[in-house]
Design a protein around this motif. Sequence first.
Motif, short mmCIF file in Angstrom:
data_model
loop_
_atom_site.label_atom_id
_atom_site.label_comp_id
_atom_site.label_asym_id
_atom_site.label_seq_id
_atom_site.Cartn_x
_atom_site.Cartn_y
_atom_site.Cartn_z
N ALA A 78 41.78 32.92 46.83
CA ALA A 78 42.59 33.49 45.75
C ALA A 78 43.20 34.79 46.22
CB ALA A 78 41.75 33.74 44.51
N THR A 79 44.41 35.05 45.79
CA THR A 79 45.00 36.37 46.02
C THR A 79 44.77 37.22 44.78
OG1 THR A 79 47.13 35.45 45.27
CG2 THR A 79 46.80 35.67 47.65
N ALA A 80 44.80 38.52 44.97
CA ALA A 80 44.74 39.45 43.85
C ALA A 80 45.62 40.64 44.18
CB ALA A 80 43.31 39.91 43.58
N VAL A 81 46.22 41.19 43.14
CA VAL A 81 47.12 42.32 43.34
C VAL A 81 46.31 43.54 43.78
CG1 VAL A 81 48.83 41.44 41.73
CG2 VAL A 81 47.00 42.92 40.89
N GLY A 82 46.89 44.33 44.66
CA GLY A 82 46.24 45.54 45.11
C GLY A 82 45.09 45.28 46.07
N LEU A 83 44.36 46.33 46.35
CA LEU A 83 43.19 46.25 47.21
C LEU A 83 41.94 46.21 46.34
CD1 LEU A 83 44.21 48.91 49.90
CD2 LEU A 83 44.62 46.45 49.91
N PRO A 84 40.83 45.66 46.85
CA PRO A 84 39.60 45.61 46.05
C PRO A 84 39.15 47.03 45.71
CG PRO A 84 39.16 45.02 48.34
CD PRO A 84 40.64 45.05 48.19
N VAL A 85 38.91 47.27 44.42
CA VAL A 85 38.56 48.63 44.01
C VAL A 85 37.29 49.11 44.69
CG1 VAL A 85 39.74 48.52 41.79
CG2 VAL A 85 37.36 47.77 41.95
N GLU A 86 36.40 48.18 45.01
CA GLU A 86 35.15 48.57 45.66
C GLU A 86 35.37 49.21 47.02
OE1 GLU A 86 34.51 45.35 42.74
OE2 GLU A 86 35.83 45.57 44.49
N SER A 87 36.54 48.95 47.63
CA SER A 87 36.84 49.49 48.96
C SER A 87 37.60 50.81 48.90
CB SER A 87 37.66 48.48 49.76
OG SER A 87 38.98 48.37 49.24
N LEU A 88 37.98 51.25 47.70
CA LEU A 88 38.83 52.43 47.56
C LEU A 88 38.03 53.67 47.21
CD1 LEU A 88 41.70 50.82 45.44
CD2 LEU A 88 41.74 51.27 47.90
N ASP A 89 38.23 54.73 47.97
CA ASP A 89 37.59 56.00 47.63
C ASP A 89 38.03 56.47 46.25
OD1 ASP A 89 36.24 56.07 50.03
OD2 ASP A 89 37.72 57.33 51.04
N THR A 90 39.29 56.16 45.90
CA THR A 90 39.83 56.60 44.62
C THR A 90 39.15 55.91 43.43
OG1 THR A 90 41.56 54.91 44.86
CG2 THR A 90 42.10 57.17 45.54
N ALA A 91 38.43 54.82 43.70
CA ALA A 91 37.81 54.06 42.62
C ALA A 91 36.32 54.34 42.46
CB ALA A 91 38.01 52.57 42.86
N LYS A 92 35.74 55.13 43.34
CA LYS A 92 34.29 55.34 43.30
C LYS A 92 33.83 55.93 41.97
CE LYS A 92 33.50 55.69 48.27
NZ LYS A 92 33.10 56.57 49.40
N LYS A 93 34.57 56.91 41.47
CA LYS A 93 34.18 57.54 40.21
C LYS A 93 34.35 56.57 39.05
CE LYS A 93 34.68 61.77 37.49
NZ LYS A 93 34.63 61.07 36.18
N TYR A 94 35.43 55.81 39.08
CA TYR A 94 35.66 54.81 38.03
C TYR A 94 34.50 53.81 37.98
CZ TYR A 94 37.29 50.28 36.31
OH TYR A 94 37.39 49.05 35.68
N ILE A 95 34.10 53.30 39.12
CA ILE A 95 33.02 52.32 39.17
C ILE A 95 31.72 52.92 38.64
CG2 ILE A 95 31.59 50.92 40.71
CD1 ILE A 95 34.10 50.56 42.46
N ALA A 96 31.44 54.15 39.07
CA ALA A 96 30.21 54.82 38.61
C ALA A 96 30.27 55.10 37.11
CB ALA A 96 30.02 56.13 39.38
N ASP A 97 31.42 55.54 36.63
CA ASP A 97 31.57 55.84 35.21
C ASP A 97 31.47 54.56 34.37
OD1 ASP A 97 31.87 58.52 35.69
OD2 ASP A 97 34.07 58.49 35.58
N LYS B 179 29.79 51.86 35.10
CA LYS B 179 28.38 51.46 35.07
C LYS B 179 27.60 52.35 34.11
CE LYS B 179 24.37 50.73 38.07
NZ LYS B 179 23.86 50.79 39.48
N ALA B 180 27.85 53.66 34.18
CA ALA B 180 27.13 54.61 33.34
C ALA B 180 27.44 54.41 31.85
CB ALA B 180 27.47 56.04 33.74
N ALA B 181 28.63 53.92 31.55
CA ALA B 181 29.02 53.71 30.16
C ALA B 181 28.26 52.55 29.51
CB ALA B 181 30.53 53.47 30.06
N GLY B 182 27.68 51.69 30.33
CA GLY B 182 26.84 50.62 29.81
C GLY B 182 27.56 49.42 29.25
N TYR B 183 28.80 49.19 29.68
CA TYR B 183 29.51 48.00 29.22
C TYR B 183 28.79 46.75 29.72
CZ TYR B 183 33.31 51.32 28.39
OH TYR B 183 34.06 52.38 27.96
N LYS B 184 28.62 45.79 28.85
CA LYS B 184 27.89 44.58 29.25
C LYS B 184 28.78 43.59 30.00
CE LYS B 184 28.59 41.95 24.95
NZ LYS B 184 27.93 41.20 23.87
#
Length: 412
Positions: free
Chosen positions: A296-315, A317-322
């Motif tokens: 499958a293709t996906a737009v952009g780069l995987p957020v897990e590989s981006l330094d710019t996304a580290k805070k978003y991913i942590a936030d 997770k911390a927000a507790g969305y199921k």
Amino acid sequence: MRHRSAVVVSIAVIGALSLSACGSRGEKKNADGGNNGGSDVTVVIGVDAPLTGDLSALGLGIRNSADLAVKKANEAHEVQGVKFEIKALDDTGKPAPGQQNATQLVGDSKVLGVVGPLNSSVAQSMQQIFDDANLVEVSPANTGVALSQGEQWATGQKKRPFKSYFRTATTDAVQGPFAAQFLYTDAKKTKVFLIDDQKTYGAGLAGTFKGEFTKLGGTIVGEEHVNPDDRDFSAIVTKVKNSGADAVYYGGEYPAAGPLSLQLKDAGATIPLMGGDGIQSADFIKLNPKSQGDFATAVGLPVESLDTAKKYIADYKAAGYKDAYETYGGYSYDSTWAIIQAVKNVVKDNNGKLPGSDARTAVRNAVQKVTFDGVTGTVSFDEYGDTTNKQLTVYTVKDGKWAVEKSGTFKG
């Protein structure tokens, strides 16, 4: 996608003639929309996405990411004097409910902007409604080219149909050919059976894939159309097996793509199925335990590989969305933030407060000019309202998960 098929974020502003949080507490308000009491004006960001139904995995990630952006803006007091909220609306991934949601948002004088939708077909049902009201729309997922460049874009006659429409996802003019280049050049597949679900996203994606694949020297050995709700593909499976195809390209979304791929494998057609961002979901793998090796293709780069996304991913997770943020989470956060930044700039240019009249037009014009470092990289828009970020990623199913196969920029 979506075109992958959509999310709507609506921004509601409480001006001179509308209620605000402070007004409801009996505080006085200036005639020009300013506040004497010192309380924040409430700006509502509505989210329109498939919150129920087959595509809800993607829609809930969109909603949650928009919610997270709003929470972070409020925590940081990003816009002085403004408090953001979201209002989530469910379009079930279908145009009719999306159109009704658009009408509802436009009819609310507090609404200043929209984030969404997921699906390109839903966006088509909304665009005119929003544009007539100068209500800005920023989609994190639409990939249908005509939405921003007009129906004649493929002939080179590009014309932006709606000034109010923007997106943070790149288009299928890039995604389809990128997939074709990968399948032909990297995966060494030369004979493809082409299938689409006849929706705006799926049909458009299949069309741009076909154009590039045949230009490269590949052969389309068969073509079929299905309905998005189809789940029995036995007739098509037989045609694929008899065609001699060494791969299937599917223009559509995971609810049908998963069963299609599984039925192909069960019938002994051990060839990969490839699709666009509409199938790049964990639910595709859940629907298809034999999806190993599918692409499958996906737009952009995987957020897990981006330094710019580290805070978003942590936030997140911390927000507790199921629910997982899924493919469009980062783009949803950035779409919401683009509107928040537009509101911020409008407030700055209006002596520290939201304008009491024509605020929708002011926010729409401000979105065109925004640029910032977002979760997915630099966020800005070109003359068509399209993202300036043209990077894409190819994923493959490996050991029950989507794994990065290749990332890059389409070279057309």
